[in-house]
Motif scaffolding. Structure first.
Motif, PDB file in Angstrom:
ATOM      1  N   LEU A   7      34.533  46.530  52.813  1.00  0.00           N
ATOM      2  CA  LEU A   7      35.050  45.957  51.565  1.00  0.00           C
ATOM      3  C   LEU A   7      34.992  46.954  50.411  1.00  0.00           C
ATOM      4  O   LEU A   7      35.911  47.027  49.586  1.00  0.00           O
ATOM      5  CB  LEU A   7      34.265  44.691  51.214  1.00  0.00           C
ATOM      6  N   LEU A   8      33.911  47.728  50.339  1.00  0.00           N
ATOM      7  CA  LEU A   8      33.797  48.694  49.247  1.00  0.00           C
ATOM      8  C   LEU A   8      34.794  49.844  49.405  1.00  0.00           C
ATOM      9  O   LEU A   8      35.370  50.306  48.409  1.00  0.00           O
ATOM     10  CB  LEU A   8      32.368  49.242  49.173  1.00  0.00           C
ATOM     11  N   LEU A   9      35.010  50.291  50.633  1.00  0.00           N
ATOM     12  CA  LEU A   9      36.022  51.329  50.839  1.00  0.00           C
ATOM     13  C   LEU A   9      37.415  50.784  50.552  1.00  0.00           C
ATOM     14  O   LEU A   9      38.282  51.505  50.050  1.00  0.00           O
ATOM     15  CB  LEU A   9      35.941  51.861  52.268  1.00  0.00           C
ATOM     16  N   THR A  10      37.629  49.503  50.850  1.00  0.00           N
ATOM     17  CA  THR A  10      38.897  48.863  50.507  1.00  0.00           C
ATOM     18  C   THR A  10      39.098  48.842  48.997  1.00  0.00           C
ATOM     19  O   THR A  10      40.172  49.193  48.487  1.00  0.00           O
ATOM     20  CB  THR A  10      38.938  47.425  51.061  1.00  0.00           C
ATOM     21  N   LEU A  15      25.285  35.931  52.703  1.00  0.00           N
ATOM     22  CA  LEU A  15      25.782  37.250  52.314  1.00  0.00           C
ATOM     23  C   LEU A  15      25.126  37.677  51.005  1.00  0.00           C
ATOM     24  O   LEU A  15      24.862  36.831  50.137  1.00  0.00           O
ATOM     25  CB  LEU A  15      27.302  37.217  52.122  1.00  0.00           C
ATOM     26  N   PRO A  16      24.858  38.952  50.827  1.00  0.00           N
ATOM     27  CA  PRO A  16      24.260  39.450  49.573  1.00  0.00           C
ATOM     28  C   PRO A  16      25.325  39.548  48.478  1.00  0.00           C
ATOM     29  O   PRO A  16      25.816  40.636  48.170  1.00  0.00           O
ATOM     30  CB  PRO A  16      23.709  40.824  49.974  1.00  0.00           C
ATOM     31  N   SER A  49      29.274  42.216  44.938  1.00  0.00           N
ATOM     32  CA  SER A  49      30.215  41.947  43.841  1.00  0.00           C
ATOM     33  C   SER A  49      30.112  42.959  42.695  1.00  0.00           C
ATOM     34  O   SER A  49      31.138  43.348  42.109  1.00  0.00           O
ATOM     35  CB  SER A  49      29.996  40.531  43.292  1.00  0.00           C
ATOM     36  N   ILE A  50      28.911  43.407  42.374  1.00  0.00           N
ATOM     37  CA  ILE A  50      28.746  44.310  41.220  1.00  0.00           C
ATOM     38  C   ILE A  50      29.529  45.616  41.398  1.00  0.00           C
ATOM     39  O   ILE A  50      30.275  46.024  40.497  1.00  0.00           O
ATOM     40  CB  ILE A  50      27.245  44.577  40.949  1.00  0.00           C
ATOM     41  N   ILE A  70      33.279  44.904  41.071  1.00  0.00           N
ATOM     42  CA  ILE A  70      33.656  44.685  39.665  1.00  0.00           C
ATOM     43  C   ILE A  70      33.747  46.025  38.934  1.00  0.00           C
ATOM     44  O   ILE A  70      34.665  46.268  38.137  1.00  0.00           O
ATOM     45  CB  ILE A  70      32.643  43.749  38.973  1.00  0.00           C
ATOM     46  N   GLY A  71      32.789  46.913  39.204  1.00  0.00           N
ATOM     47  CA  GLY A  71      32.822  48.242  38.585  1.00  0.00           C
ATOM     48  C   GLY A  71      34.062  49.027  38.981  1.00  0.00           C
ATOM     49  O   GLY A  71      34.699  49.672  38.137  1.00  0.00           O
ATOM     50  N   LEU A  72      34.432  48.961  40.262  1.00  0.00           N
ATOM     51  CA  LEU A  72      35.630  49.655  40.727  1.00  0.00           C
ATOM     52  C   LEU A  72      36.895  49.051  40.122  1.00  0.00           C
ATOM     53  O   LEU A  72      37.863  49.773  39.840  1.00  0.00           O
ATOM     54  CB  LEU A  72      35.702  49.599  42.259  1.00  0.00           C
ATOM     55  N   THR A  73      36.880  47.739  39.912  1.00  0.00           N
ATOM     56  CA  THR A  73      38.023  47.082  39.258  1.00  0.00           C
ATOM     57  C   THR A  73      38.188  47.571  37.824  1.00  0.00           C
ATOM     58  O   THR A  73      39.299  47.900  37.385  1.00  0.00           O
ATOM     59  CB  THR A  73      37.841  45.553  39.271  1.00  0.00           C
TER      60      THR A  73
END
Length: 534
Positions: free
Chosen positions: A326-329, A451-452, A457-458, A461-464
């Motif tokens: 998800l983070l790489l996405t 799920l953590p 999410s943090i 949100i930062g990448l957004t």
């Protein structure tokens, strides 16, 4: 599972490097194909009819026969956990089962082509309708080859074969481009005239079918060489491995089949809008070119890993891998979507605006590209989560969600087409993808003991936020360049887009460095080492 298992396993970054290069080559050819179609037919009858005719045969090729499709995912999920000697009988049995079903689908398309076009293209004129019917009948056998290609992709992926998976789709692009080139030599500039629309439509259909057949043949040669099954008919449908494949594959295939239904719904609402159907194809190709490369980089290495971590005792590691996916996405899709939004007009001008593709077509396609760009993260994020459910042996959950989303998509199409026109139909798809992603996360939270949420999410949100800032910076750079150069020729447009894009990427890179996300930093370092070594 195969002889390749005796070799040291490749790293995630190593596989990603192979996939990135091969998929980039394939996508470049796909872009050239779409440029050829745009230059020859613009948004005229041949291209518009092809958009409708391609829905079923084309989507079967993309979904069933595509990398990361349901057949590919199901085969990998099962073969990754089984011994080498089980592979060939299992693959041959699944091929027999799938081939029988898709043979029926093939004949159904041939016999009911008129009805299919009338249902989804109720607003088409007579010429476009006639071309679309003939195209469907020509491309109908692609349903059968799509199944064979999807099974082969899964088999080769489980055997650690990545080049062919990512490279072979270019064959379909090559055959279409060759067909258009022959047509251009024969008719010259007259190819854009309406009276040649029928001939052009037939070239598109036959070229597409020839590409699918060639893709299957090339793949089959490698599959045979590795001893991973032949064309032998097997009917051992009750064996445990085959039953497991069918258990995952059936709801996953039906679930994936909801996508052409959603697209057909959008085309139904779009049929009164001139050129909208062809515009969808042109804009979608611009999005799918980078998205396809990145999705293969992320999903191909992760899918076998998800399958191997499916047992409850491995769920802590599975959650780490899901977070990685998800983070790489988010790291790739969010800034890319922002650039698509702010640079949509010059991108479309550079890629398509020539020949039959004029300024009005640019305005239509650029507006659609903006809508597609907004939803790029949700599109790929949903795919990551769906593959987790497949790895867990649960194809029912994605199926139920997709069924619900058919009705949600139709409702959003109806609500958004009036105020936003054709882009509203793309925004409806974005809404459906966001809905799917949220529902999958909520169910996954219950399925694997929580799920953590905060840890996931943090950083997203930062990448957004970083993507929004980079998009604004890129747009500012574009406006500044336009004030300086004050020209719209191709070279100047390329310079402007390059400068604006680099500014956006640089701003986003600063943001990512400040965020210090371990998965992103590790991936960037390994990819850099990989390509510098090459």
């Amino acid at each position: 599972m195969t002889k390749q298992d005796q070799k040291p396993s490749r790293s995630f970054a190593g596989i990603a490097g192979i996939v990135a290069i091969a998929t980039l080559i394939s996508k470049i050819f796909g872009l050239i194909r779409q440029q050829a179609i745009a230059a020859a037919f613009g948004v005229g009858a041949a291209a518009t009819a092809y958009s409708y005719a391609y829905i079923i045969p084309g989507f079967l090729l993309i979904l069933l026969g595509g990398v990361n499709g349901p057949l590919h995912s199901a085969i990998v999920s099962v073969l990754a956990k089984r011994k080498q000697e089980e592979a060939a009988p299992l693959v041959e049995t699944v091929t027999t089962f799938v081939g029988g079903i898709l043979l029926i689908v093939t004949f159904a398309q041939i016999f009911f082509a008129d009805e299919l076009v009338d249902v989804i293209g109720h607003g088409l004129d007579g010429t476009t309708r006639a071309i679309a019917i003939q195209q469907i009948q020509i491309m109908a056998p692609m349903a059968l080859f799509a199944g064979f290609i999807g099974i082969g992709f899964g088999t080769l992926n489980a055997a650690n074969q990545y080049w062919l998976l990512s490279l072979s789709p270019l064959l379909s692009s090559i055959t279409v481009v060759i067909g258009i080139a022959i047509l251009a030599v024969q008719y010259g500039k007259d190819i854009i005239l309406p009276q040649y629309a029928y001939v052009g439509g037939m070239v598109l259909a036959w070229g597409t079918l020839a590409g699918a057949i060639l893709q299957w043949v090339v793949q089959l040669v490698v599959q045979w060489r590795l001893g991973l099954g032949t064309l032998k008919l097997r009917f051992d449908f009750k064996s445990p491995g085959v039953q497991e494949v069918i258990k995952i594959m059936t709801p996953a295939t039906i679930s994936s089949g909801m996508m052409p239904i959603n697209f057909a719904t959008a085309l139904y609402f779009a049929s009164p809008i001139p050129g909208a159907a062809a515009g969808f194809n042109y804009a979608n190709l611009l999005v799918q070119t980078p998205l396809g490369i990145i999705s293969n980089i992320i999903l191909l290495p992760l899918l076998p890993i998800f399958a191997k971590l499916a047992a409850p005792e491995n769920w802590p590691d599975l959650k780490l891998r899901i977070r990685q996916g998800l983070l790489l996405t988010a790291f790739t899709m969010l800034p890319l979507g922002a650039l698509m939004v702010v640079l949509s007009v010059p991108i479309v001008q550079i890629v398509y605006e020539r020949g039959a593709f004029k300024q009005d077509a640019t305005e239509l396609v650029s507006s659609l590209l903006i809508a597609y760009g907004i939803g790029m993260f949700a599109y790929l994020g949903r795919d990551v989560l769906v593959r987790v459910f497949y790895a867990l042996g649960d194809g029912q959950t994605p199926f139920r969600i997709s069924t619900f989303n058919i009705f949600l998509n139709a409702l959003l199409d109806w609500l958004l087409v009036q105020p936003f026109g054709a882009p509203g139909l793309v925004l409806a798809t974005v809404g459906v993808n966001c809905s799917s992603m949220l529902m999958l996360l909520w169910i996954l939270n219950r399925k694997i003991d929580g799920l953590p949420w905060r840890e996931w999410s943090i950083p997203i949100i930062g990448l957004t936020a970083g993507s929004i800032v980079s998009g604004v910076a890129s747009y500012g750079a574009l406006v500044a360049c336009q004030q300086v150069f004050k020209s719209t020729n191709l070279v100047i447009l390329l310079i402007e887009v390059s400068i604006a894009g680099l500014v956006g990427i640089a701003v986003f890179a600063v943001f990512v460095t400040w965020l210090k996300i371990p998965e992103v930093n590790s991936f960037v370092v390994r990819m850099r080492q990989r390509f510098l070594k090459k």
